[in-house]
Design an enzyme around this catalytic site. Structure first.
Site, mmCIF file in Angstrom:
data_model
loop_
_atom_site.group_PDB
_atom_site.id
_atom_site.type_symbol
_atom_site.label_atom_id
_atom_site.label_comp_id
_atom_site.label_asym_id
_atom_site.label_seq_id
_atom_site.Cartn_x
_atom_site.Cartn_y
_atom_site.Cartn_z
ATOM 1 N N LYS A 203 6.845 78.622 -59.326
ATOM 2 C CA LYS A 203 8.269 78.644 -59.668
ATOM 3 C C LYS A 203 8.416 78.964 -61.152
ATOM 4 O O LYS A 203 7.789 78.324 -61.995
ATOM 5 C CB LYS A 203 8.927 77.306 -59.342
ATOM 6 C CG LYS A 203 10.439 77.325 -59.499
ATOM 7 C CD LYS A 203 11.056 75.992 -59.131
ATOM 8 C CE LYS A 203 12.583 76.090 -59.147
ATOM 9 N NZ LYS A 203 13.107 76.607 -60.421
ATOM 10 N N GLU B 66 6.546 74.712 -63.819
ATOM 11 C CA GLU B 66 7.774 74.126 -63.290
ATOM 12 C C GLU B 66 7.650 73.667 -61.845
ATOM 13 O O GLU B 66 8.278 72.703 -61.436
ATOM 14 C CB GLU B 66 8.930 75.114 -63.412
ATOM 15 C CG GLU B 66 10.267 74.463 -63.089
ATOM 16 C CD GLU B 66 11.437 75.431 -63.184
ATOM 17 O OE1 GLU B 66 12.576 74.983 -63.025
ATOM 18 O OE2 GLU B 66 11.214 76.622 -63.401
ATOM 19 N N ASP C 259 10.727 79.652 -64.721
ATOM 20 C CA ASP C 259 11.910 79.150 -65.422
ATOM 21 C C ASP C 259 12.449 80.261 -66.307
ATOM 22 O O ASP C 259 12.168 80.331 -67.500
ATOM 23 C CB ASP C 259 11.533 77.919 -66.255
ATOM 24 C CG ASP C 259 12.764 77.174 -66.780
ATOM 25 O OD1 ASP C 259 13.877 77.482 -66.316
ATOM 26 O OD2 ASP C 259 12.604 76.289 -67.636
#
Length: 318
Positions: A22, A168, A24
């Site tokens: 993931k 993340e 950011d």
């Protein structure tokens, strides 16, 4: 296509899912018409091409092959991790190309690509696994863009690796899923790594609407090495109705006219309290100034006295 917050798929279904890191950053769809140019559009539909001039050479990477790609624009810190605060200095410059060019020299971005929506023909109804194979076959890896790998199966290990490396989290994508534009789909599941720490409550902000008369948010801090209570942010979520009412009574009992934070934070309409309430909050990461990002209240810690709580700022923060 958007991911739904959730948990790892059941172990029995693990092999039916792929796992990506993931990121950011700023989500963007990349249009490559095959004439050497490129266009970037944000989730809002805004054309953000001019904000990131260092990505322009990507327009020629596929020659005359037209494509539409899905990805995320990142700004990386000294450890190669996405830093959203750094990226904010690059966002919003689509209508200021001269300034965008200057910032590109100071804070270059990196585009990670994770899906292909069109490659000579539409691919929206093609399975994720096949779209991913088509994307990887393009071998789009350059000075300011890359195609990070996805892991099939081994979801628990992938999530643990992101935690160990300070990333993340992960996005879980079902291998047989089609691409659903504009839909927050259960075929994509996002899991964010959250941290938890103790904080001291030093103030609060009045609630509005249905929260009138109750705290809308609490202002929290942590002790720095020299003993000062440093403001680390406002927390406005995580309570049930009864818990918020209980907190309101505790805050009224601790009211003071003196701000306990040093320095005083630039927060309007704040009500200050003596810093004797210890709470535990979850958050995703910290800004460079030490503020908590995406904080949420977990619980009061009546078992901890203010002077013995673990509410200390990391030494490497200001």
């Amino acid at each position: 296509m958007l991911a739904t917050p959730g948990r790892l798929p059941p172990a029995a279904q693990d092999a039916r899912w792929a796992y990506e890191t993931k990121q950011d950053g700023q989500r963007t769809v990349v249009y490559l018409p095959g004439d050497g140019t490129l266009r970037l559009r944000a989730r809002s539909g805004e054309d953000i091409t001019a904000a990131y001039p260092e990505l322009q050479p990507l327009g020629g990477e596929l020659g005359r092959l037209p494509a539409v790609l899905d990805g995320e624009v990142l700004a990386l810190d000294d450890h190669g991790r996405a830093d959203f605060q750094l990226l904010q200095s690059r966002m919003g410059l689509a209508h200021a190309p001269a300034r965008a060019a200057r910032m590109a020299a100071r804070v270059p971005v990196h585009l990670v690509l994770f899906d292909v929506l069109h490659l000579e023909q539409p691919l929206l109804t093609v399975r994720y696994a096949d779209r991913r194979a088509r994307l990887e076959a393009l071998a789009l890896d350059g000075p300011y863009w890359s195609t990070p790998g996805a892991v099939v199966g081994h979801g628990a290990e992938a999530l643990r690796a992101t935690r160990e490396h300070g990333l993340e989290g992960v996005v879980c994508k079902r291998l047989d899923s089609v691409y659903e534009p504009g839909v927050r789909s259960r075929a994509w599941i996002k899991i964010r790594n959250m941290r938890a720490e103790d904080v001291l409550v030093g103030g609060w902000l009045p609630g509005k609407g249905r929260l009138t008369g109750l705290p809308g948010a609490v202002l929290v801090g942590q002790r720095s090495a020299d003993g000062r209570l440093r403001y680390v942010g406002g927390v406005g979520t995580g309570w049930s109705g009864p818990e918020r009412a209980e907190l309101a009574a505790l805050l009224r009992a601790a009211a003071t006219d003196t701000c306990p934070f040093d320095p005083v934070p630039p927060v309007r309409d704040a009500h200050w309290v003596l810093p004797r309430l210890v709470g535990e909050v979850s958050y995703s990461t910290r800004t460079r100034a030490g503020l908590l990002r995406q904080p949420s209240w977990l619980r009061l810690r009546p078992d901890l006295a203010p002077e013995e709580s673990a509410a200390d700022l990391p030494e490497n923060l200001p």
